[in-house]
Design an enzyme around this catalytic site. Structure first.
Site, PDB file in Angstrom:
ATOM      1  CB  CYS A   1      -2.827  -4.374   6.324  1.00  0.00           C
ATOM      2  SG  CYS A   1      -2.067  -2.864   6.707  1.00  0.00           S
TER       3      CYS A   1
ATOM      4  CD  GLU B   1      -1.550   0.104   3.721  1.00  0.00           C
ATOM      5  OE1 GLU B   1      -1.628  -0.821   4.481  1.00  0.00           O
ATOM      6  OE2 GLU B   1      -2.185   1.199   3.769  1.00  0.00           O
TER       7      GLU B   1
ATOM      8  CG  HIS C   1      -2.892  -6.439  10.265  1.00  0.00           C
ATOM      9  ND1 HIS C   1      -1.477  -6.175   9.741  1.00  0.00           N
ATOM     10  CD2 HIS C   1      -3.388  -5.336  10.653  1.00  0.00           C
ATOM     11  CE1 HIS C   1      -1.436  -5.003   9.704  1.00  0.00           C
ATOM     12  NE2 HIS C   1      -2.381  -4.316  10.009  1.00  0.00           N
TER      13      HIS C   1
END
Ligand code: HMG
Length: 388
Positions: free
Chosen positions: A113, A81, A235
Site C-alpha cells: 500500500c 499491488e 493509511h
C-alpha cells in the site's frame, strides 16, 4: 520556494457494494464486530468487468477534467499491488484510453500500500526540476482476502488519481518526510496466488511500530510537533486501524486528549469502500477535504502511508486557498449513493469469477461500471472499452 503538490484529485470505485451486516450474519458473527470492532459499514465489490485498469481510467478521467493543460502531463505513475500483468505497466492502458500525450513516461510501482506515497515523492522530485510539467499519479487496487477469513470484511476497491504540479490547487506537499523500512512478513501475495497471505494481528502491530519510527524521522527532519498539524490522514486498511494509529501517535507525543475532528472526516469514504490498498490514503484525503464543514485553508495535514512488508512514511501538506472550488464532491458523493447492493451470494459469485488463463477468447458479461470496462480477453490480451 515554489509550491509543489496536488492540483486535482478524484477517485472511482465499484458500482456494487455488500453491506457488512449481511456478511456478519452469513459468517455467524455479531454485526457490531464489523461496524465497531473493525469500523467498516459497506464493502465495495468489483464486478467481473471492472478491474484496476478500468477503475484507474475512470478516476484519472475525472482528475484530468479540471486540469488546465493536460498536454503537459509528462509522466504517468501507477501504483498498485493487484497488477494484471507481470511486464506491461497497467498505466499504459490508462494512457491509451485517455489519449494522453505520447511524449510521456509511464511506469508501474509496487511496494504494497506504500507505493502510492513513493510515486508522490518521486513525482515531487521530478517536478522540482521540470516546473512546467505535470504528473498523473494513479493508485488503484482491489483488496482480496480469502472467503471466511478474518481479513474478509476488510476487502474493498478503489482507484485514486491526482494531477501533481507546480500549480497546486488543493494541497502543497512539504519537503520534510520520515521514511522507515523493515523486512517483515505481515502481509504478502506470491505470484501464484489471487489472495493475500496475512498475519492480521501481527500486521496491525507492525503498522503501529512503523508509524512510531516514521514519525520520529519526520519530526527530526521537520522540527514539528503533533499540534502543528490540524488534521491527519492515515493509511486506512479499516477505519478502526486509523483511529488506533491516531491514538498511538498522540500517546507517543504525550498528548492527553485528542479530538475526533482530527481524523473523523478522512474516514467517511473508506467506511463505505473498505481497503483500497494504495488508494486508501488519497481516498482519505478526498474524504477529509470534501466532508469537512470548516474551511481548512492554511491548515497542515499529517500523512502516514504504510505498506506491508514493510515501508512506511510520514509527511505533511498544507491546504491551499480556494481549494473548495476544485473538488469533485458532488461526483464522489453521488457515486457512493448510487451504488447497487449485493446479497452475500452475489458477492461470492463476483469474488469467484476468473478470466480464462489459456489465452482463449472470452467476452465478459456487461455489468454496471464507471466510464471504462474490461470487455474481455483474447489471445492473452486484455481488451478495454469506453462505456460512454
Ligand atoms: P479479527 O480476527 O477480526 O480480530 O481480525 P479480533 O477478533 O481481535 O476483532 C477485531 C476487533 O473487534 C477487536 O477490537 C475486538 O475486540 C472487536 P480491538 O481489540 O482490536 O480494539 N470485537 C468487537 N467489537 C464490537 N462488537 C463485537 C466485537 N467482537 C470483537 N461483537 C484483523 C482483525 C484486522 C486482524 C483482520 O481483519 C485482518 O487480518 N485484516 C487484514 C489485515 C489488515 O488489515 N491489517 C492492517 C495493518 S497492515 C496494513 O494496513 C497493510 C494492508 O493494507 C496491505 C498492504 O500494505 O498491502 C493490509
Amino acid at each position: 520556494m515554489t509550491a509543489i503538490g496536488i492540483e486535482s484529485l478524484s477517485f472511482a470505485t465499484s458500482r456494487y457494494f455488500l453491506d457488512l451486516d449481511l456478511l456478519a450474519q452469513a459468517r455467524g458473527v455479531e454485526t457490531s464486530k464489523f461496524s465497531q470492532g473493525i469500523g467498516q459499514r459497506l464493502m465495495a465489490v468489483a464486478p467481473p468487468d471492472e478491474d484496476i485498469v478500468s477503475l484507474a481510467a475512470s478516476s484519472a478521467k475525472k482528475a484530468i477534467e479540471n486540469c488546465d493543460d493536460p498536454q503537459n502531463i509528462a509522466m504517468v505513475l501507477m501504483a498498485t499491488e493487484s497488477g494484471v500483468d507481470q511486464s506491461k505497466a497497467c498505466g499504459i492502458w490508462v494512457h491509451h484510453l485517455l489519449n494522453l500525450p505520447s511524449q510521456c513516461r509511464v511506469v508501474e510501482l509496487k511496494q504494497a500500500c506504500y507505493s502510492g506515497c513513493a510515486a508522490l515523492q518521486l513525482a515531487l522530485s521530478y517536478l522540482s526540476r521540470h516546473q512546467n510539467k505535470k504528473v498523473l499519479l494513479i493508485a488503484s487496487d482491489i483488496a482480496r482476502y480469502g472467503l471466511h477469513t478474518a481479513g474478509e470484511p476488510t476487502q474493498g476497491c478503489a482507484a485514486a488519481s491526482m494531477i501533481l504540479s507546480c500549480q497546486p490547487r488543493l494541497v502543497a506537499i512539504e519537503p520534510e518526510y520520515g521514511a522507515y523500512t523493515s523486512h517483515v512478513m505481515d502481509f504478502w501475495r506470491p505470484n501464484y496466488r489471487d489472495e493475500a497471505i496475512v498475519d492480521g494481528k501481527y500486521s496491525t502491530k507492525v503498522y503501529l511500530e512503523a508509524l512510531a519510527e516514521s514519525w520520529k524521522a519526520y519530526q527530526a527532519a521537520s522540527g514539528r510537533s503533533f499540534t502543528d498539524h490540524a488534521r491527519f490522514c492515515y493509511h486506512i486498511p479499516f477505519t478502526r486501524m486509523a483511529q488506533k494509529a491516531h491514538e498511538r501517535l498522540a500517546k507517543i507525543c504525550g498528548i492527553q486528549a485528542i479530538s475526533t475532528e482530527q481524523i473523523a472526516d478522512s474516514l467517511l469514504y473508506s467506511q463505505q469502500l473498505g481497503n483500497s490498498y494504495t488508494a486508501s490514503l488519497f481516498v482519505g484525503l478526498a474524504s477529509l477535504l470534501e466532508n469537512s464543514t470548516c474551511d481548512l485553508t492554511g491548515q497542515r495535514i499529517g500523512f502516514f502511508s504504510y505498506g506491508s512488508g514493510c515501508v512506511a512514511e510520514f509527511f505533511s501538506g498544507v491546504v491551499l486557498p480556494g481549494y473548495q472550488q476544485f473538488l469533485h464532491t458532488t461526483h464522489h458523493q453521488q457515486l457512493l449513493k448510487s451504488r447497487q447492493p449485493l446479497s452475500v451470494d452475489q458477492y461470492e459469485e463476483f469474488y469467484k469469477f476468473r478470466l480464462p488463463q489459456d489465452g482463449s477468447r472470452y467476452m465478459v458479461e456487461r455489468y454496471r461500471t464507471g466510464d471504462f470496462r474490461l470487455a474481455g480477453i483474447d489471445g492473452h490480451e486484455r481488451l478495454y472499452e469506453s462505456v460512454i
